[in-house]
Scaffold this active site. Structure first.
Site, PDB file in Angstrom:
ATOM      1  N   ASP A  10       0.870  -1.179   0.000  1.00 40.03           N
ATOM      2  CA  ASP A  10       0.000   0.000   0.000  1.00 40.03           C
ATOM      3  C   ASP A  10       0.908   1.231   0.000  1.00 40.03           C
ATOM      4  O   ASP A  10       2.139   1.126  -0.147  1.00 40.03           O
ATOM      5  CB  ASP A  10      -1.010  -0.039   1.163  1.00 40.03           C
ATOM      6  CG  ASP A  10      -0.397   0.334   2.518  1.00 40.03           C
ATOM      7  OD1 ASP A  10       0.842   0.474   2.620  1.00 40.03           O
ATOM      8  OD2 ASP A  10      -1.172   0.488   3.480  1.00 40.03           O
ATOM      9  N   CYS A  67       3.269  -2.682   4.042  1.00 40.19           N
ATOM     10  CA  CYS A  67       2.349  -1.587   4.343  1.00 40.19           C
ATOM     11  C   CYS A  67       3.062  -0.716   5.388  1.00 40.19           C
ATOM     12  O   CYS A  67       4.280  -0.858   5.548  1.00 40.19           O
ATOM     13  CB  CYS A  67       0.968  -2.079   4.802  1.00 40.19           C
ATOM     14  SG  CYS A  67       0.919  -2.936   6.379  1.00 40.19           S
ATOM     15  N   THR A  69       2.981  -0.695   8.703  1.00 38.12           N
ATOM     16  CA  THR A  69       3.521  -1.512   9.800  1.00 38.12           C
ATOM     17  C   THR A  69       3.919  -2.907   9.348  1.00 38.12           C
ATOM     18  O   THR A  69       4.649  -3.598  10.062  1.00 38.12           O
ATOM     19  CB  THR A  69       2.450  -1.701  10.888  1.00 38.12           C
ATOM     20  OG1 THR A  69       1.301  -2.308  10.277  1.00 38.12           O
ATOM     21  CG2 THR A  69       2.055  -0.373  11.526  1.00 38.12           C
ATOM     22  N   HIS A 100      10.554 -23.349  10.041  1.00 36.60           N
ATOM     23  CA  HIS A 100       9.552 -24.053  10.852  1.00 36.60           C
ATOM     24  C   HIS A 100       8.117 -23.890  10.361  1.00 36.60           C
ATOM     25  O   HIS A 100       7.311 -24.806  10.510  1.00 36.60           O
ATOM     26  CB  HIS A 100       9.626 -23.569  12.306  1.00 36.60           C
ATOM     27  CG  HIS A 100      10.850 -24.052  13.024  1.00 36.60           C
ATOM     28  ND1 HIS A 100      11.067 -23.837  14.373  1.00 36.60           N
ATOM     29  CD2 HIS A 100      11.945 -24.728  12.577  1.00 36.60           C
ATOM     30  CE1 HIS A 100      12.235 -24.371  14.728  1.00 36.60           C
ATOM     31  NE2 HIS A 100      12.790 -24.909  13.647  1.00 36.60           N
ATOM     32  N   HIS A 135       7.892 -30.506  11.609  1.00 35.66           N
ATOM     33  CA  HIS A 135       7.088 -29.309  11.342  1.00 35.66           C
ATOM     34  C   HIS A 135       5.958 -29.571  10.345  1.00 35.66           C
ATOM     35  O   HIS A 135       5.014 -28.792  10.280  1.00 35.66           O
ATOM     36  CB  HIS A 135       7.991 -28.179  10.845  1.00 35.66           C
ATOM     37  CG  HIS A 135       9.074 -27.843  11.828  1.00 35.66           C
ATOM     38  ND1 HIS A 135       8.811 -27.267  13.051  1.00 35.66           N
ATOM     39  CD2 HIS A 135      10.409 -28.068  11.785  1.00 35.66           C
ATOM     40  CE1 HIS A 135       9.945 -27.133  13.714  1.00 35.66           C
ATOM     41  NE2 HIS A 135      10.932 -27.612  12.970  1.00 35.66           N
TER      42      HIS A 135
HETATM   43  C1  RB5 Z   1      -2.048   3.120   6.184  1.00 35.34           C
HETATM   44  O1  RB5 Z   1      -2.030   4.400   6.696  1.00 35.34           O
HETATM   45  C2  RB5 Z   1      -1.671   2.118   7.261  1.00 35.34           C
HETATM   46  O2  RB5 Z   1      -2.746   1.921   8.113  1.00 35.34           O
HETATM   47  C3  RB5 Z   1      -1.241   0.832   6.634  1.00 35.34           C
HETATM   48  O3  RB5 Z   1      -0.166   1.050   5.794  1.00 35.34           O
HETATM   49  C4  RB5 Z   1      -0.784  -0.258   7.581  1.00 35.34           C
HETATM   50  O4  RB5 Z   1       0.166   0.208   8.475  1.00 35.34           O
HETATM   51  C5  RB5 Z   1      -1.827  -1.035   8.238  1.00 35.34           C
HETATM   52  O5  RB5 Z   1      -1.557  -1.989   8.967  1.00 35.34           O
END
Ligand code: RB5
Length: 147
Positions: A10, A67, A69, A100, A135
């Site tokens: 994203d 993304c 995070t 694993h 595993h």
């Molecule tokens: C987008 O702002 C953010 O929410 C997305 O990139 C991500 O971190 C979601 O988990």
């Protein structure tokens, strides 16, 4: 060893995806980039699906998703039957999720991991083989949860 890699991100992961794509291409991997292609806002669940489907169909060996995070896109990816996505930012997890868990998708956060570390983690993930053995039955139990 994984050779054809699906990429997806994203807007929060776009810059990191580009850095990892350049690194892997330099190493000789074939990268199939399913977007996004700019920092304009998009929804991470939408961006998770095409790269994961490319892995499930066999078009790609593994997928790398990004993304902000790494968490949201990993949650979305893990909703697809047959996907074992790991969100991580450390080498131990990137290695052992292959050894694993036979993870087929690695997720990282563009607001968490720097480009140097992300490239190393991606390479480690892509060059580590599943250990099998004890595993196998655990992976089978994960698949049973999908039914
Ligand atoms: C987008 O702002 C953010 O929410 C997305 O990139 C991500 O971190 C979601 O988990």
């Amino acid at each position: 060893m994984a050779k054809v890699i699906a990429l997806g991100a994203d807007h929060g992961g776009y810059v990191l995806k580009e850095a990892v794509k350049a690194y892997l291409t330099e190493l000789g991997y074939e990268c199939r980039d399913f977007g996004t292609h700019s920092e304009a806002s998009v929804d991470y669940p939408d961006m998770a699906v095409p790269p994961c489907k490319a892995v499930l169909s066999g078009e790609c060996d593994k997928a790398l998703l990004f993304c902000g995070t790494g968490v949201g896109i990993s949650i979305a990816a893990n909703k697809l039957k047959g996907i074992r996505a790991c969100c991580c930012s450390d080498a131990f997890s990137a290695k052992y999720t292959r050894l694993h868990n036979d993870a087929n998708v690695l997720c990282m956060g563009g607001r968490v991991v720097g480009p140097g570390a992300a490239c190393e983690l991606a390479e480690l993930f892509l060059t580590t083989e599943f250990e099998g053995g004890r595993h196998e039955k655990r992976i089978a139990k994960i698949h049973a949860l999908e039914e």
